[in-house]
Design a protein around this motif. Structure first.
Motif, short mmCIF file in Angstrom:
data_model
loop_
_atom_site.label_atom_id
_atom_site.label_comp_id
_atom_site.label_asym_id
_atom_site.label_seq_id
_atom_site.Cartn_x
_atom_site.Cartn_y
_atom_site.Cartn_z
N LEU A 40 1.44 -10.16 8.21
CA LEU A 40 0.40 -9.77 7.26
C LEU A 40 0.53 -10.53 5.96
O LEU A 40 -0.48 -10.85 5.31
N GLY A 41 1.75 -10.84 5.58
CA GLY A 41 1.98 -11.59 4.35
C GLY A 41 1.54 -13.03 4.42
O GLY A 41 1.45 -13.71 3.39
N SER A 42 1.24 -13.52 5.62
CA SER A 42 0.87 -14.92 5.79
C SER A 42 -0.63 -15.12 5.96
O SER A 42 -1.09 -16.24 6.16
N VAL A 43 -1.41 -14.04 5.89
CA VAL A 43 -2.87 -14.15 6.06
C VAL A 43 -3.58 -13.76 4.78
O VAL A 43 -3.01 -13.13 3.88
N ASP A 44 -4.84 -14.14 4.69
CA ASP A 44 -5.66 -13.82 3.52
C ASP A 44 -6.03 -12.34 3.56
O ASP A 44 -6.71 -11.88 4.48
N LEU A 45 -5.60 -11.59 2.57
CA LEU A 45 -5.86 -10.15 2.52
C LEU A 45 -7.02 -9.82 1.58
O LEU A 45 -7.12 -8.69 1.10
N HIS A 46 -7.89 -10.79 1.34
CA HIS A 46 -9.02 -10.55 0.45
C HIS A 46 -9.87 -9.38 0.97
O HIS A 46 -10.25 -9.33 2.13
N GLY A 47 -10.11 -8.43 0.10
CA GLY A 47 -10.88 -7.25 0.48
C GLY A 47 -10.03 -6.10 0.96
O GLY A 47 -10.54 -5.01 1.24
N TYR A 48 -8.72 -6.34 1.05
CA TYR A 48 -7.80 -5.29 1.50
C TYR A 48 -6.65 -5.16 0.51
O TYR A 48 -6.10 -6.17 0.05
N ALA A 49 -6.29 -3.95 0.20
CA ALA A 49 -5.10 -3.67 -0.59
C ALA A 49 -4.09 -3.02 0.34
O ALA A 49 -4.25 -1.87 0.74
N VAL A 50 -3.09 -3.77 0.73
CA VAL A 50 -2.12 -3.30 1.72
C VAL A 50 -0.82 -2.93 1.01
O VAL A 50 -0.30 -3.71 0.21
N GLU A 51 -0.33 -1.76 1.31
CA GLU A 51 0.94 -1.30 0.76
C GLU A 51 1.85 -0.85 1.89
O GLU A 51 1.38 -0.37 2.93
N ALA A 52 3.14 -0.99 1.69
CA ALA A 52 4.12 -0.58 2.68
C ALA A 52 5.05 0.47 2.08
O ALA A 52 5.61 0.27 1.00
N MET A 53 5.17 1.59 2.77
CA MET A 53 6.15 2.59 2.41
C MET A 53 7.49 2.20 3.05
O MET A 53 7.60 2.18 4.27
N VAL A 54 8.46 1.84 2.24
CA VAL A 54 9.76 1.39 2.75
C VAL A 54 10.88 2.01 1.93
O VAL A 54 10.69 2.38 0.78
N ASP A 55 12.03 2.10 2.55
CA ASP A 55 13.22 2.50 1.83
C ASP A 55 13.49 1.45 0.75
O ASP A 55 13.23 0.26 0.93
N ARG A 56 14.01 1.90 -0.40
CA ARG A 56 14.25 0.98 -1.51
C ARG A 56 15.11 -0.21 -1.09
O ARG A 56 14.91 -1.34 -1.54
N ALA A 57 16.08 0.03 -0.22
CA ALA A 57 16.98 -1.04 0.21
C ALA A 57 16.29 -2.05 1.11
O ALA A 57 16.83 -3.14 1.34
N SER A 58 15.11 -1.72 1.63
CA SER A 58 14.39 -2.61 2.54
C SER A 58 13.20 -3.30 1.88
O SER A 58 12.42 -3.96 2.56
N ALA A 59 13.05 -3.15 0.57
CA ALA A 59 11.90 -3.72 -0.13
C ALA A 59 11.84 -5.24 0.01
O ALA A 59 10.77 -5.83 -0.05
N ALA A 60 12.99 -5.88 0.24
CA ALA A 60 13.02 -7.34 0.35
C ALA A 60 12.29 -7.83 1.59
O ALA A 60 11.92 -9.01 1.66
N PHE A 61 12.06 -6.96 2.56
CA PHE A 61 11.34 -7.35 3.78
C PHE A 61 9.84 -7.46 3.54
O PHE A 61 9.12 -7.98 4.39
N VAL A 62 9.35 -6.94 2.43
CA VAL A 62 7.91 -6.89 2.17
C VAL A 62 7.46 -8.16 1.45
O VAL A 62 7.97 -8.47 0.38
#
Length: 229
Positions: A40-62
């Motif tokens: 998802l991070g490699s595509v154009d997200l125009h028109g979409y606001a994408v958020e991920a609920m992750v553990d604080r220690a895993s934020a680097a994956f986003v």
């Protein structure tokens, strides 16, 4: 917070991904979540606001283009409490089944990897009770279900009379067939025979590896185990 710039613009579709099961060094479910976020991070997200609920220690994956909703570690009662909290979004996707009980009119999508907590509750004991309840809720109340295999889709139909779209999982990015030299080196390193059965997966009672081992002994073919102990 919206994806990328922290704002949600008029006409933007808000998508929240529940990736709280994600942690470093995980197995199949964690790979599914991390690879989906990466893609998802490699595509154009125009028109979409994408958020991920992750553990604080895993934020680097986003990826930077996806917003982060940091959560506390994913486990037991805390996981159940978090599912009860309202989520403001147009679409909520539980990457490991879980969807919120109160999503303020959002469409709810759940990816079901298996029904192990329901089919083999004896393998999880009390620790699996919360996940079992959350799985049952999602399988009954999600607007759409995604199954990672035809078998899981069949179990959803049999257990909950729900149809699921089967989306097969792909290999982790960067994986490629090993060269003949690398294969020979690995054979020498571990003393592998010319023929053997390879089991790839964690060792858990519900997977009944002893039956596989007995079958290998019966036909005289060595069994090699790869995965978490």
């Amino acid at each position: 917070m919206g994806a990328g710039d922290g704002r949600v613009h008029r006409g933007t579709t808000r998508i929240v991904l529940n990736a709280t099961a994600l942690f470093d060094g995980g197995s199949g479910v964690q790979t599914y979540a991390s690879e989906l976020l990466r893609a998802l991070g490699s595509v154009d997200l125009h028109g979409y606001a994408v958020e991920a609920m992750v553990d604080r220690a895993s934020a680097a994956f986003v990826p930077p283009s996806i917003g982060v909703r940091p959560q506390r570690a994913d486990s037991g009662l805390r996981r159940k409490i978090r599912s009860a909290l309202p989520v403001a979004a147009d679409v909520v996707h539980g990457l490991d089944v879980d969807i919120p009980w109160a999503a303020r009119g959002a469409r709810r999508v759940a990816t079901v990897h298996d029904l192990s907590q329901i089919d083999t509750p004896w393998a999880f004991g009390r620790s699996g009770l919360v996940k079992r309840r959350l799985t049952e809720f999602a399988c009954r109340r999600a607007d759409s279900l995604i199954a990672v295999s035809a078998f899981t889709a069949e179990r959803l139909q049999a257990r909950f009379a729900r149809s699921a779209v089967v989306v097969h999982e792909a290999p982790r990015s960067g994986l490629a067939p090993a060269s003949a030299t690398a294969v020979d080196e690995l054979r020498r390193r571990f003393g592998l025979p010319a023929r053997f059965v390879l089991y790839v997966g964690n060792l858990e009672p519900r997977k009944d590896v002893p039956v596989l081992a007995a079958a290998c002994r019966a036909v005289g073919v060595p069994l090699v185990l790869v995965g978490g102990a």
